[in-house]
Design an enzyme around this catalytic site. Structure first.
Site, PDB file in Angstrom:
ATOM      1  N   THR A 100      -1.943  -3.571   5.753  1.00  0.00           N
ATOM      2  CA  THR A 100      -2.100  -2.838   4.493  1.00  0.00           C
ATOM      3  C   THR A 100      -3.139  -3.513   3.611  1.00  0.00           C
ATOM      4  O   THR A 100      -4.049  -2.863   3.078  1.00  0.00           O
ATOM      5  CB  THR A 100      -0.735  -2.763   3.757  1.00  0.00           C
ATOM      6  OG1 THR A 100       0.181  -2.065   4.601  1.00  0.00           O
ATOM      7  CG2 THR A 100      -0.853  -2.057   2.419  1.00  0.00           C
ATOM      8  N   CYS A 153      10.176   9.071   4.720  1.00  0.00           N
ATOM      9  CA  CYS A 153      11.248   9.230   3.752  1.00  0.00           C
ATOM     10  C   CYS A 153      10.858   8.421   2.523  1.00  0.00           C
ATOM     11  O   CYS A 153      10.673   7.219   2.613  1.00  0.00           O
ATOM     12  CB  CYS A 153      12.525   8.676   4.359  1.00  0.00           C
ATOM     13  SG  CYS A 153      13.932   8.894   3.316  1.00  0.00           S
TER      14      CYS A 153
END
Ligand code: PLP
Length: 372
Positions: free
Chosen positions: A72, A313
């Site tokens: 990331t 989610c």
């Protein structure tokens, strides 16, 4: 009680013994790699040895490996720190790429999730200043490969920088900076059997970057902060072991294909996303229409099998996968997609156990449907 089956290697790969040993050794050292005394020099050596192992995995020069806190951060560094007038990102990129730039235009994909090169070329032709393009090597949900060398060619012709998120391919198949043709690639340690919380942005040459983390001038002023020596040592050892084990990864296609064939025999209508294109040998993304992905994940978990939902989610709300959405899959079907991602510890007996569990769930769905 059957032993647990782990089919979620695209989420994280179990720590390799070589990485565990390197982490154990690093825990015993105490020097800061920037200190000039003997203890500091010992830590520095360990970091530089690991950098060499990571560079070796992708055929890069050691000076061009910037160590980060993970994939990331590597992609954030590429997309926020490189100098470009505009940013173009693939519609099926990981969130770490999609969310990194303040503003980006999405490059559409076809129904298999493959970049529309014609549209990318049109976007690159717009006279809006030099672009930075970020398109991944293989998708984390479907495993589909992008035509990276064609993308690299297009970028070169249009004077654009090309960043490629290779988090899901490095350690699973041969990855070479030269063959990819990318200017920058992102890597993540825990996707290839190293510890979590460490990764790298690898450059093809000395590209100017305005560091996001500024401070002590580490990583040649491109990423400040004392190095995560323990994580880096584990990452280096894992990278070296992963390079050695690449042939075994290629063999996972036989397990995956057997699984898909057996599931297809149970339900000839099952949708397997990206099945028509070249995919990572370990990855399968399939939908059991009518049963929410979360329900399937829980049902398999009760049988001791770890798989993941293709749907993301967030804040308690189940959302259809943006990857499948970009491929034109209707949201109701996308919410029923699960991902099975295999690794070298898996075998045919585990595949058979999973297929049997899948068959039981399918039968339950059929009996509920016929009772309704
Ligand atoms: N890119 C891809 C394609 C991924 O699958 C992931 C992790 O799921 C990342 C980036 C993020 O890597 P990290 O977990 O090291 O931050």
């Amino acid at each position: 009680m059957n032993a647990r089956i782990y089919f979620d290697h695209n989420a994280t790969v179990p720590l390799r013994p070589e990485a565990a040993a390197a982490v154990g050794h690093a825990l015993e050292l105490c020097g800061n790699p920037s200190s000039v005394h003997a203890a500091g020099r010992e830590s520095r050596r360990m970091v530089e040895d690991a950098r060499e192992q990571i560079a070796g995995l992708v055929g890069a020069s050691v000076a061009n490996v910037i160590l980060t806190s993970g994939g990331t951060e590597a992609s954030n560094l590429a997309l926020r720190a490189a100098r470009a007038a505009r940013v173009l990102v693939g519609a099926t990129e990981h969130d770490s790429v999609l969310a990194a730039p303040d503003r980006a235009d999405l490059v559409p994909v076809d129904p298999n999730g493959i970049t529309r090169l014609d549209l990318l070329e049109r976007m690159l032709s717009a006279e809006e200043g030099p672009a930075l393009v970020s398109i991944m090597h293989a998708n984390n949900e479907t495993g589909a490969f992008q035509p990276v060398s064609e993308i690299a060619d297009l970028c070169r012709r249009h004077g654009a920088l090309f960043h490629c998120d290779a988090v899901q391919t490095a350690g699973k198949m041969p990855v070479s900076m030269d063959a990819l043709g990318a200017d920058m690639i992102s890597l993540s340690s825990h996707k290839l059997g190293g510890p979590q919380g460490v990764g790298a942005l690898v450059l093809a040459r000395d590209i100017e970057l305005d560091a996001i983390l500024r401070g002590g001038g580490q990583e040649r002023r491109r990423r400040g902060g004392t190095e995560n020596t323990i994580g880096i040592a584990g990452f280096g050892a894992a990278a070296e072991a992963a390079a050695r084990d690449l042939p075994a990864e290629a063999g996972l296609a036989a397990l995956r294909d057997e699984m898909e064939g057996a599931i297809n025999a149970i339900d000839p209508e099952v949708r397997i996303f990206g099945a028509g294109v070249e995919r990572l040998p370990n990855t399968s993304c399939l939908a059991m229409a009518g049963i929410a992905a979360e329900t399937q994940v829980m049902a398999f978990d009760l049988e001791g099998i770890c798989v993941s939902a293709g749907a993301a989610c967030s804040s308690g709300k189940i959302q259809a996968s943006h990857v499948l959405g970009a491929m034109g899959v209707e949201a109701a079907l996308a919410r029923t997609a699960i991902r099975i991602s295999l690794g070298c510890g898996n075998d045919m007996a585990q595949i058979r156990r999973f297929v049997a569990a899948w068959g039981r769930l399918y039968e339950r769905r059929q009996s509920v449907a016929s009772a309704a």
